[in-house]
Motif scaffolding. Structure first.
Motif, PDB file in Angstrom:
ATOM      1  N   GLU A   1     -48.098 -24.921 -27.774  1.00  0.00           N
ATOM      2  CA  GLU A   1     -46.919 -24.516 -28.548  1.00  0.00           C
ATOM      3  C   GLU A   1     -47.236 -23.453 -29.600  1.00  0.00           C
ATOM      4  O   GLU A   1     -46.334 -22.768 -30.071  1.00  0.00           O
ATOM      5  CB  GLU A   1     -46.242 -25.726 -29.175  1.00  0.00           C
ATOM      6  CG  GLU A   1     -47.087 -26.553 -30.070  1.00  0.00           C
ATOM      7  CD  GLU A   1     -46.397 -27.846 -30.490  1.00  0.00           C
ATOM      8  OE1 GLU A   1     -46.847 -28.428 -31.472  1.00  0.00           O
ATOM      9  OE2 GLU A   1     -45.417 -28.256 -29.854  1.00  0.00           O
ATOM     10  N   ASP A   2     -48.517 -23.287 -29.952  1.00  0.00           N
ATOM     11  CA  ASP A   2     -48.889 -22.229 -30.904  1.00  0.00           C
ATOM     12  C   ASP A   2     -48.594 -20.835 -30.352  1.00  0.00           C
ATOM     13  O   ASP A   2     -48.424 -19.884 -31.116  1.00  0.00           O
ATOM     14  CB  ASP A   2     -50.378 -22.306 -31.245  1.00  0.00           C
ATOM     15  CG  ASP A   2     -50.728 -23.572 -32.010  1.00  0.00           C
ATOM     16  OD1 ASP A   2     -49.831 -24.144 -32.664  1.00  0.00           O
ATOM     17  OD2 ASP A   2     -51.894 -23.985 -31.941  1.00  0.00           O
ATOM     18  N   PHE A   3     -48.558 -20.696 -29.024  1.00  0.00           N
ATOM     19  CA  PHE A   3     -48.345 -19.395 -28.385  1.00  0.00           C
ATOM     20  C   PHE A   3     -46.937 -19.239 -27.809  1.00  0.00           C
ATOM     21  O   PHE A   3     -46.621 -18.220 -27.225  1.00  0.00           O
ATOM     22  CB  PHE A   3     -49.371 -19.184 -27.267  1.00  0.00           C
ATOM     23  CG  PHE A   3     -50.783 -19.185 -27.761  1.00  0.00           C
ATOM     24  CD1 PHE A   3     -51.343 -18.038 -28.313  1.00  0.00           C
ATOM     25  CD2 PHE A   3     -51.551 -20.337 -27.708  1.00  0.00           C
ATOM     26  CE1 PHE A   3     -52.639 -18.035 -28.792  1.00  0.00           C
ATOM     27  CE2 PHE A   3     -52.855 -20.345 -28.186  1.00  0.00           C
ATOM     28  CZ  PHE A   3     -53.397 -19.207 -28.735  1.00  0.00           C
ATOM     29  N   LEU A   4     -46.109 -20.282 -27.959  1.00  0.00           N
ATOM     30  CA  LEU A   4     -44.777 -20.294 -27.342  1.00  0.00           C
ATOM     31  C   LEU A   4     -43.686 -20.187 -28.391  1.00  0.00           C
ATOM     32  O   LEU A   4     -43.760 -20.796 -29.457  1.00  0.00           O
ATOM     33  CB  LEU A   4     -44.578 -21.581 -26.540  1.00  0.00           C
ATOM     34  CG  LEU A   4     -45.529 -21.789 -25.364  1.00  0.00           C
ATOM     35  CD1 LEU A   4     -45.443 -23.220 -24.861  1.00  0.00           C
ATOM     36  CD2 LEU A   4     -45.216 -20.801 -24.255  1.00  0.00           C
TER      37      LEU A   4
ATOM     38  N   GLY B   1     -50.599   1.281 -20.224  1.00  0.00           N
ATOM     39  CA  GLY B   1     -51.352   0.255 -19.513  1.00  0.00           C
ATOM     40  C   GLY B   1     -52.332  -0.481 -20.398  1.00  0.00           C
ATOM     41  O   GLY B   1     -52.572  -1.672 -20.213  1.00  0.00           O
ATOM     42  N   SER B   2     -52.882   0.183 -21.394  1.00  0.00           N
ATOM     43  CA  SER B   2     -53.876  -0.448 -22.247  1.00  0.00           C
ATOM     44  C   SER B   2     -53.267  -1.317 -23.332  1.00  0.00           C
ATOM     45  O   SER B   2     -53.958  -2.080 -23.976  1.00  0.00           O
ATOM     46  CB  SER B   2     -54.765   0.620 -22.888  1.00  0.00           C
ATOM     47  OG  SER B   2     -54.009   1.390 -23.794  1.00  0.00           O
ATOM     48  N   THR B   3     -51.953  -1.234 -23.558  1.00  0.00           N
ATOM     49  CA  THR B   3     -51.324  -2.018 -24.614  1.00  0.00           C
ATOM     50  C   THR B   3     -50.712  -3.315 -24.106  1.00  0.00           C
ATOM     51  O   THR B   3     -50.084  -4.027 -24.868  1.00  0.00           O
ATOM     52  CB  THR B   3     -50.220  -1.200 -25.311  1.00  0.00           C
ATOM     53  OG1 THR B   3     -49.227  -0.849 -24.359  1.00  0.00           O
ATOM     54  CG2 THR B   3     -50.779   0.022 -25.985  1.00  0.00           C
ATOM     55  N   ASN B   4     -50.887  -3.644 -22.840  1.00  0.00           N
ATOM     56  CA  ASN B   4     -50.296  -4.859 -22.266  1.00  0.00           C
ATOM     57  C   ASN B   4     -48.802  -4.948 -22.548  1.00  0.00           C
ATOM     58  O   ASN B   4     -48.365  -5.773 -23.334  1.00  0.00           O
ATOM     59  CB  ASN B   4     -50.972  -6.118 -22.811  1.00  0.00           C
ATOM     60  CG  ASN B   4     -52.317  -6.340 -22.203  1.00  0.00           C
ATOM     61  OD1 ASN B   4     -52.550  -5.973 -21.066  1.00  0.00           O
ATOM     62  ND2 ASN B   4     -53.208  -6.954 -22.962  1.00  0.00           N
ATOM     63  N   PRO B   5     -48.003  -4.085 -21.950  1.00  0.00           N
ATOM     64  CA  PRO B   5     -46.564  -4.135 -22.212  1.00  0.00           C
ATOM     65  C   PRO B   5     -45.981  -5.466 -21.768  1.00  0.00           C
ATOM     66  O   PRO B   5     -46.637  -6.257 -21.106  1.00  0.00           O
ATOM     67  CB  PRO B   5     -46.010  -2.980 -21.381  1.00  0.00           C
ATOM     68  CG  PRO B   5     -47.036  -2.695 -20.353  1.00  0.00           C
ATOM     69  CD  PRO B   5     -48.351  -3.102 -20.936  1.00  0.00           C
ATOM     70  N   MET B   6     -44.749  -5.695 -22.138  1.00  0.00           N
ATOM     71  CA  MET B   6     -44.066  -6.939 -21.836  1.00  0.00           C
ATOM     72  C   MET B   6     -44.168  -7.287 -20.355  1.00  0.00           C
ATOM     73  O   MET B   6     -44.093  -6.414 -19.499  1.00  0.00           O
ATOM     74  CB  MET B   6     -42.600  -6.779 -22.231  1.00  0.00           C
ATOM     75  CG  MET B   6     -41.774  -8.000 -22.048  1.00  0.00           C
ATOM     76  SD  MET B   6     -40.076  -7.718 -22.568  1.00  0.00           S
ATOM     77  CE  MET B   6     -39.473  -6.721 -21.221  1.00  0.00           C
TER      78      MET B   6
ATOM     79  N   VAL C   1     -41.459 -14.628 -21.055  1.00  0.00           N
ATOM     80  CA  VAL C   1     -41.635 -13.206 -21.311  1.00  0.00           C
ATOM     81  C   VAL C   1     -42.808 -13.082 -22.268  1.00  0.00           C
ATOM     82  O   VAL C   1     -42.806 -13.675 -23.350  1.00  0.00           O
ATOM     83  CB  VAL C   1     -40.370 -12.576 -21.928  1.00  0.00           C
ATOM     84  CG1 VAL C   1     -40.621 -11.126 -22.294  1.00  0.00           C
ATOM     85  CG2 VAL C   1     -39.193 -12.687 -20.972  1.00  0.00           C
ATOM     86  N   ARG C   2     -43.834 -12.331 -21.851  1.00  0.00           N
ATOM     87  CA  ARG C   2     -44.997 -12.099 -22.717  1.00  0.00           C
ATOM     88  C   ARG C   2     -44.712 -10.873 -23.565  1.00  0.00           C
ATOM     89  O   ARG C   2     -44.403  -9.803 -23.057  1.00  0.00           O
ATOM     90  CB  ARG C   2     -46.252 -11.860 -21.883  1.00  0.00           C
ATOM     91  CG  ARG C   2     -47.501 -11.688 -22.758  1.00  0.00           C
ATOM     92  CD  ARG C   2     -48.688 -11.274 -21.963  1.00  0.00           C
ATOM     93  NE  ARG C   2     -48.460  -9.895 -21.499  1.00  0.00           N
ATOM     94  CZ  ARG C   2     -49.059  -9.366 -20.452  1.00  0.00           C
ATOM     95  NH1 ARG C   2     -49.893 -10.056 -19.727  1.00  0.00           N
ATOM     96  NH2 ARG C   2     -48.810  -8.120 -20.106  1.00  0.00           N
ATOM     97  N   TYR C   3     -44.815 -11.048 -24.875  1.00  0.00           N
ATOM     98  CA  TYR C   3     -44.641  -9.921 -25.776  1.00  0.00           C
ATOM     99  C   TYR C   3     -45.808  -8.971 -25.645  1.00  0.00           C
ATOM    100  O   TYR C   3     -46.894  -9.352 -25.216  1.00  0.00           O
ATOM    101  CB  TYR C   3     -44.570 -10.385 -27.231  1.00  0.00           C
ATOM    102  CG  TYR C   3     -43.353 -11.190 -27.580  1.00  0.00           C
ATOM    103  CD1 TYR C   3     -42.080 -10.757 -27.276  1.00  0.00           C
ATOM    104  CD2 TYR C   3     -43.493 -12.394 -28.250  1.00  0.00           C
ATOM    105  CE1 TYR C   3     -40.960 -11.499 -27.621  1.00  0.00           C
ATOM    106  CE2 TYR C   3     -42.382 -13.143 -28.607  1.00  0.00           C
ATOM    107  CZ  TYR C   3     -41.125 -12.694 -28.290  1.00  0.00           C
ATOM    108  OH  TYR C   3     -40.033 -13.424 -28.634  1.00  0.00           O
ATOM    109  N   GLN C   4     -45.597  -7.737 -26.060  1.00  0.00           N
ATOM    110  CA  GLN C   4     -46.656  -6.739 -26.032  1.00  0.00           C
ATOM    111  C   GLN C   4     -47.858  -7.258 -26.809  1.00  0.00           C
ATOM    112  O   GLN C   4     -47.729  -7.775 -27.898  1.00  0.00           O
ATOM    113  CB  GLN C   4     -46.157  -5.435 -26.644  1.00  0.00           C
ATOM    114  CG  GLN C   4     -47.135  -4.304 -26.512  1.00  0.00           C
ATOM    115  CD  GLN C   4     -46.502  -2.967 -26.887  1.00  0.00           C
ATOM    116  OE1 GLN C   4     -45.312  -2.876 -27.097  1.00  0.00           O
ATOM    117  NE2 GLN C   4     -47.307  -1.958 -26.968  1.00  0.00           N
ATOM    118  N   GLY C   5     -49.014  -7.155 -26.218  1.00  0.00           N
ATOM    119  CA  GLY C   5     -50.231  -7.655 -26.836  1.00  0.00           C
ATOM    120  C   GLY C   5     -50.676  -8.981 -26.252  1.00  0.00           C
ATOM    121  O   GLY C   5     -51.835  -9.326 -26.300  1.00  0.00           O
TER     122      GLY C   5
END
Length: 99
Positions: free
Chosen positions: A45-48, A15-20, A81-85
């Motif tokens: 676009e820097d985050f995509l 839970g603390s690692t912000n999984p996908m 899809v948000r990557y871990q982190g």
């Protein structure tokens, strides 16, 4: 008893690692690319990361140009899809309404 402690510690660590995570967004700007996520925040676009299937593809045949695949456009609903982190988001696909 010890197994319960290990399970709780494992769940806490995950839970603390912000999984996908999978999210929905709306393209609010085409160039530069910007996506608004769940009406809560915008991603530039820097985050995509955009997969090839979301980019425009044209083909010239006999002097005629044909659009084989359209790129992302303002107003498109996309699946992210948000990557871990949580620093990078993959634009996985464009969502369409059934006709």
């Amino acid at each position: 008893m010890m197994l319960d402690i290990i399970k709780k510690a494992s769940l806490s660590a995950v839970g603390s690692t912000n999984p996908m995570a999978v999210l929905y967004g709306i393209v609010t700007s085409q160039n530069p690319l910007e996506v608004n996520v769940d009406q809560r925040f915008s991603l530039t676009e820097d985050f995509l990361v955009v997969g090839e299937s979301m980019t425009e593809y044209k083909l010239n045949i006999g002097g005629e140009e044909y659009v084989i695949r359209e790129g992302l456009k303002t107003g498109d609903t996309v699946l992210l899809v948000r990557y871990q982190g949580g620093q990078t988001y993959l634009v996985l696909d464009r969502l369409v309404k059934p006709s």
